[in-house]
Write a protein that holds these residues in place. Structure first.
Motif, PDB file in Angstrom:
ATOM      1  N   TYR A 124     -37.526  19.483  20.000  1.00  0.00           N
ATOM      2  CA  TYR A 124     -36.918  18.246  19.359  1.00  0.00           C
ATOM      3  C   TYR A 124     -36.536  18.574  17.771  1.00  0.00           C
ATOM      4  CZ  TYR A 124     -36.786  15.912  23.798  1.00  0.00           C
ATOM      5  OH  TYR A 124     -36.512  15.419  25.016  1.00  0.00           O
ATOM      6  N   LEU A 125     -37.358  19.181  17.155  1.00  0.00           N
ATOM      7  CA  LEU A 125     -37.317  19.293  15.924  1.00  0.00           C
ATOM      8  C   LEU A 125     -37.334  20.825  15.296  1.00  0.00           C
ATOM      9  CD1 LEU A 125     -40.625  17.032  15.196  1.00  0.00           C
ATOM     10  CD2 LEU A 125     -38.326  16.426  15.240  1.00  0.00           C
ATOM     11  N   ASP A 126     -36.879  20.977  14.239  1.00  0.00           N
ATOM     12  CA  ASP A 126     -36.802  22.430  13.632  1.00  0.00           C
ATOM     13  C   ASP A 126     -37.785  22.466  12.505  1.00  0.00           C
ATOM     14  OD1 ASP A 126     -35.681  24.876  13.379  1.00  0.00           O
ATOM     15  OD2 ASP A 126     -34.092  24.004  11.898  1.00  0.00           O
ATOM     16  N   LEU A 127     -39.040  22.794  12.883  1.00  0.00           N
ATOM     17  CA  LEU A 127     -39.855  22.964  11.818  1.00  0.00           C
ATOM     18  C   LEU A 127     -40.676  24.388  11.850  1.00  0.00           C
ATOM     19  CD1 LEU A 127     -42.104  19.840  12.963  1.00  0.00           C
ATOM     20  CD2 LEU A 127     -40.416  19.877  11.245  1.00  0.00           C
ATOM     21  N   PRO A 128     -40.906  24.729  10.355  1.00  0.00           N
ATOM     22  CA  PRO A 128     -41.785  25.901  10.161  1.00  0.00           C
ATOM     23  C   PRO A 128     -42.843  26.073  11.076  1.00  0.00           C
ATOM     24  CG  PRO A 128     -41.639  24.532   8.011  1.00  0.00           C
ATOM     25  CD  PRO A 128     -40.836  23.821   9.150  1.00  0.00           C
ATOM     26  N   ARG A 129     -43.391  27.197  11.379  1.00  0.00           N
ATOM     27  CA  ARG A 129     -44.428  27.614  12.348  1.00  0.00           C
ATOM     28  C   ARG A 129     -45.714  26.818  11.664  1.00  0.00           C
ATOM     29  NH1 ARG A 129     -46.664  31.311  15.853  1.00  0.00           N
ATOM     30  NH2 ARG A 129     -48.612  30.514  16.470  1.00  0.00           N
ATOM     31  N   SER A 130     -45.830  26.946  10.383  1.00  0.00           N
ATOM     32  CA  SER A 130     -47.079  26.447   9.733  1.00  0.00           C
ATOM     33  C   SER A 130     -47.280  24.998   9.860  1.00  0.00           C
ATOM     34  CB  SER A 130     -47.097  27.028   8.275  1.00  0.00           C
ATOM     35  OG  SER A 130     -46.076  26.536   7.816  1.00  0.00           O
ATOM     36  N   LEU A 131     -46.194  24.294   9.706  1.00  0.00           N
ATOM     37  CA  LEU A 131     -46.346  23.183   9.856  1.00  0.00           C
ATOM     38  C   LEU A 131     -46.601  22.516  11.375  1.00  0.00           C
ATOM     39  CD1 LEU A 131     -45.890  20.233   8.293  1.00  0.00           C
ATOM     40  CD2 LEU A 131     -43.395  20.435   8.650  1.00  0.00           C
ATOM     41  N   MET A 132     -45.856  23.147  12.334  1.00  0.00           N
ATOM     42  CA  MET A 132     -46.118  22.817  13.447  1.00  0.00           C
ATOM     43  C   MET A 132     -47.459  23.021  14.013  1.00  0.00           C
ATOM     44  SD  MET A 132     -42.966  23.959  16.053  1.00  0.00           S
ATOM     45  CE  MET A 132     -43.117  25.543  16.020  1.00  0.00           C
ATOM     46  N   ASP A 133     -48.030  24.003  13.570  1.00  0.00           N
ATOM     47  CA  ASP A 133     -49.587  24.520  13.703  1.00  0.00           C
ATOM     48  C   ASP A 133     -50.410  23.234  12.866  1.00  0.00           C
ATOM     49  OD1 ASP A 133     -49.093  26.725  15.002  1.00  0.00           O
ATOM     50  OD2 ASP A 133     -49.846  28.116  13.503  1.00  0.00           O
ATOM     51  N   GLU A 134     -50.126  22.843  11.869  1.00  0.00           N
ATOM     52  CA  GLU A 134     -50.928  21.990  11.480  1.00  0.00           C
ATOM     53  C   GLU A 134     -50.854  20.636  12.051  1.00  0.00           C
ATOM     54  OE1 GLU A 134     -50.510  20.103   6.967  1.00  0.00           O
ATOM     55  OE2 GLU A 134     -50.015  22.282   6.879  1.00  0.00           O
ATOM     56  N   LEU A 135     -49.576  20.247  12.380  1.00  0.00           N
ATOM     57  CA  LEU A 135     -49.352  18.811  13.233  1.00  0.00           C
ATOM     58  C   LEU A 135     -50.242  19.014  14.602  1.00  0.00           C
ATOM     59  CD1 LEU A 135     -45.537  18.162  12.616  1.00  0.00           C
ATOM     60  CD2 LEU A 135     -47.546  16.968  11.761  1.00  0.00           C
TER      61      LEU A 135
END
Ligand SMILES: Nc1ncnc2c1ncn2[C@@H]1O[C@H](COP(=O)(O)OP(=O)(O)OP(=O)(O)O)[C@@H](O)[C@H]1O
Ligand SMILES: [Mg+2]
Length: 270
Positions: A124-135
């Motif tokens: 559903y979201l278009d997020l950079p990898r680093s942000l997805m990892d953090e989340l």
């Protein structure tokens, strides 16, 4: 006339803040009717326990609400939206605001825990990898899993850890409502109690609404605000534990006042 009824329904919903409203829903597979004009409301911020005999249709109702099983009739309003009338975009917005923990196959076995939690984010979201990892690490922490669980595959986890990881995935997008199908089945009583505690904590801190299918009498008594019983293809009775104890239906009686009734007495009355 129909419009008037609909408006009254809407007003009632607004007054009690109904998050999920199921009305007169019927579901059949071929000739076999599983749900027959079933109605049920779920209110914002509550933990609803949904119980019923094995094979009575609890998972079918859940799958119908999620749009995975087609209903023959009735309406389902989720987060204020009639699902039959939703456009693709509206449906997608609703999907983003709900999380699910399925009864079987809680996680994708070929993905690590971290990747599993990121599935809804990728969808559903278009997020950079680093942000997805953090989340994803934040969600891990939220459900009480250690950071070193992140690179593990489901086969390397205990049953309790799998349930927690699946809950983390259900919470990936900070949903308004989560649907949990038998989240504590297969856990020992202590693990189950800890899971229930976690769900209660999430409800309190995130204002989450929880729809929990369960056979676990302890969960129903300690974790749930309200209980609904499925029987005879519809909701037989809904209310508090006391309402269950007063119900004369034989199955409800056997379940809540059978061999384990003494346990209820102890839990309720100290
Ligand atoms: N896709 C399907 N096709 C045909 N019949 C189905 C399908 N899915 C479920 N059923 C039937 O619907 C009935 C209700 O099944 P469901 O899985 O909802 O039970 P349940 O209440 O969740 O039981 P349990 O507590 O054992 O999980 C069962 O008789 C089942 O065989
Ligand atoms: Mg089921």
């Amino acid at each position: 006339m129909e419009l008037l009824t609909e408006r009254k329904d809407l007003q009632a919903e607004a007054a009690r803040d109904v998050v999920l409203s199921v009305r007169d829903v019927s579901v059949a597979f071929g000739e076999t009717t599983v749900l027959d004009h079933l109605s049920l409301d779920v209110y914002r911020g509550e933990i609803l326990g949904f119980v019923g005999a094995s094979g009575s249709g609890k998972s079918v109702l859940l799958r119908t609400i999620l749009g995975l099983v087609r209903k023959r009739s009735g309406t389902i309003r989720l987060l204020g939206q009639d699902l039959d009338k939703a456009t693709d975009e509206q449906r997608m917005r609703i999907d983003m605001r709900q999380g699910v923990l399925f009864q079987h196959g809680a996680l994708f076995s070929a993905l690590t825990v971290l990747e599993n939690i990121q599935v809804p984010m990728r969808e559903y979201l278009d997020l950079p990898r680093s942000l997805m990892d953090e989340l994803a690490y934040l969600k891990l922490e939220l459900v009480g899993l250690p950071r070193d669980a992140a690179p593990k595959f489901p086969s390397e986890l205990s049953g309790g850890m799998i349930k927690r990881a699946a809950l983390a995935r259900a919470l990936a997008l900070d949903p308004d409502i989560v649907f949990l199908d038998e989240p504590t089945s297969g856990l020992d009583p202590i693990g189950a109690a800890e899971f229930d505690e976690l769900v209660g904590k999430l409800r309190d801190t995130m204002g989450l609404t929880v729809y929990m299918v369960t056979h676990d009498l302890d969960s129903l008594l300690t974790a749930c605000d309200r209980i609904a019983v499925l029987g005879g293809k519809r909701v037989l009775v809904e209310g508090t534990v006391d309402d269950m104890l007063e119900c004369d239906d034989p199955w409800v009686k056997a379940y809540f006042r059978g061999k384990r009734a003494r346990q209820i007495d102890r839990s309720i009355r100290g």
